[in-house]
Design a protein around this motif. Structure first.
Motif, PDB file in Angstrom:
ATOM      1  N   ALA A 140       7.671  -7.514  -3.277  1.00  0.00           N
ATOM      2  CA  ALA A 140       6.641  -8.434  -2.791  1.00  0.00           C
ATOM      3  C   ALA A 140       6.203  -8.057  -1.372  1.00  0.00           C
ATOM      4  N   ALA A 141       7.173  -7.719  -0.530  1.00  0.00           N
ATOM      5  CA  ALA A 141       6.838  -7.294   0.837  1.00  0.00           C
ATOM      6  C   ALA A 141       6.054  -5.985   0.826  1.00  0.00           C
ATOM      7  N   LEU A 142       6.424  -5.076  -0.065  1.00  0.00           N
ATOM      8  CA  LEU A 142       5.713  -3.806  -0.173  1.00  0.00           C
ATOM      9  C   LEU A 142       4.275  -4.020  -0.623  1.00  0.00           C
TER      10      LEU A 142
ATOM     11  N   GLU B 121       1.217  -2.819   1.648  1.00  0.00           N
ATOM     12  CA  GLU B 121       0.290  -1.811   1.143  1.00  0.00           C
ATOM     13  C   GLU B 121      -1.080  -2.394   0.826  1.00  0.00           C
ATOM     14  N   GLY B 122      -1.114  -3.637   0.407  1.00  0.00           N
ATOM     15  CA  GLY B 122      -2.381  -4.256   0.017  1.00  0.00           C
ATOM     16  C   GLY B 122      -3.191  -4.822   1.164  1.00  0.00           C
ATOM     17  N   PHE B 123      -2.513  -5.285   2.202  1.00  0.00           N
ATOM     18  CA  PHE B 123      -3.213  -5.953   3.298  1.00  0.00           C
ATOM     19  C   PHE B 123      -2.748  -5.449   4.665  1.00  0.00           C
ATOM     20  N   PRO B 124      -2.740  -4.135   4.887  1.00  0.00           N
ATOM     21  CA  PRO B 124      -2.222  -3.648   6.170  1.00  0.00           C
ATOM     22  C   PRO B 124      -3.093  -4.051   7.357  1.00  0.00           C
ATOM     23  N   ARG B 125      -4.406  -4.019   7.196  1.00  0.00           N
ATOM     24  CA  ARG B 125      -5.312  -4.363   8.302  1.00  0.00           C
ATOM     25  C   ARG B 125      -5.092  -5.806   8.749  1.00  0.00           C
TER      26      ARG B 125
ATOM     27  N   PHE C 119      -4.932   4.727  12.520  1.00  0.00           N
ATOM     28  CA  PHE C 119      -3.594   5.277  12.714  1.00  0.00           C
ATOM     29  C   PHE C 119      -2.529   4.205  12.465  1.00  0.00           C
ATOM     30  N   ALA C 120      -2.778   2.987  12.950  1.00  0.00           N
ATOM     31  CA  ALA C 120      -1.819   1.897  12.763  1.00  0.00           C
ATOM     32  C   ALA C 120      -1.626   1.584  11.285  1.00  0.00           C
ATOM     33  N   ILE C 121      -2.703   1.606  10.532  1.00  0.00           N
ATOM     34  CA  ILE C 121      -2.601   1.343   9.091  1.00  0.00           C
ATOM     35  C   ILE C 121      -1.761   2.416   8.411  1.00  0.00           C
TER      36      ILE C 121
ATOM     37  N   ILE D 173       3.392   4.032   6.033  1.00  0.00           N
ATOM     38  CA  ILE D 173       4.480   5.008   5.964  1.00  0.00           C
ATOM     39  C   ILE D 173       5.803   4.336   6.301  1.00  0.00           C
ATOM     40  N   TYR D 174       5.796   3.548   7.360  1.00  0.00           N
ATOM     41  CA  TYR D 174       7.026   2.899   7.811  1.00  0.00           C
ATOM     42  C   TYR D 174       7.577   1.940   6.763  1.00  0.00           C
ATOM     43  N   LEU D 175       6.705   1.256   6.054  1.00  0.00           N
ATOM     44  CA  LEU D 175       7.146   0.236   5.113  1.00  0.00           C
ATOM     45  C   LEU D 175       7.158   0.694   3.657  1.00  0.00           C
ATOM     46  N   CYS D 176       6.923   1.978   3.393  1.00  0.00           N
ATOM     47  CA  CYS D 176       6.837   2.440   2.009  1.00  0.00           C
ATOM     48  C   CYS D 176       8.175   2.368   1.270  1.00  0.00           C
ATOM     49  N   LEU D 177       9.263   2.335   1.987  1.00  0.00           N
ATOM     50  CA  LEU D 177      10.579   2.266   1.347  1.00  0.00           C
ATOM     51  C   LEU D 177      11.206   0.874   1.472  1.00  0.00           C
TER      52      LEU D 177
END
Length: 162
Positions: free
Chosen positions: A43-45, A49-53, A71-73, A78-82
């Motif tokens: 759910a967090a992923l 991934e769906g609403f990074p902005r 860059f932040a997105i 990348i940081y939260l992909c795992l």
């Protein structure tokens, strides 16, 4: 964190069942805990991934330049992909502590904190170098050149200079 609370909440149940020598219940609880933690991580992923902005905007990035936001997105993704694996990892080392396997728990936790983070730090240092190889999906040479890295090379061999 939700996942730490879920795992820590299982500690007395695990202790009670281990003391009563009902190891099958402990295994069932571990399976259910891993499933629940993976679902929370999923759910967090999906949110990350769906609403990074929108999530980045919470931290005050709404008025920044488009290069910063882009860059932040990418960094956020990348940081939260795992996230799923991080949640399951926390459940595992807290569970291992509860069943009395402190050394295994410590080694698993150290692997996540020490070795894995060391790999990530080394990778980020490569990304900051004047000449770098981009090995992670989503960061291209043109993106880094736009962000001020004047000399970079991606996997395809494309060079860019400002």
């Amino acid at each position: 964190s939700v996942v730490v609370g879920m795992a820590a909440g299982c500690i007395p149940i695990i202790g009670y069942n281990m003391g009563a020598e009902k190891k099958m219940r402990v295994r069932e609880l571990f399976t259910k805990l891993l499933l629940a933690e993976a679902l929370v991580g999923l759910a967090a992923l999906v949110l990350a991934e769906g609403f990074p902005r929108q999530l980045i905007a919470i931290f005050g990035a709404a008025n920044e330049s488009s290069y910063y936001t882009d860059f932040a997105i990418k960094a956020f993704r990348i940081y939260l992909c795992l996230m799923v694996l991080a949640c399951v990892n926390k459940a595992c080392f807290i569970f291992l502590q509860a069943v009395g396997k402190a050394l295994t728990s410590t080694l698993l936790s150290m692997f996540r904190e020490g070795i894995w983070c060391g790999i990530c730090v080394a990778a980020s240092n490569l990304l900051r170098a004047r000449r770098c190889v981009i090995f992670h999906a989503g960061l291209g040479c043109s993106d880094l050149c736009n962000l001020g890295n004047h000399h970079c090379k991606d996997i395809s061999g494309i060079k860019c200079r400002k």
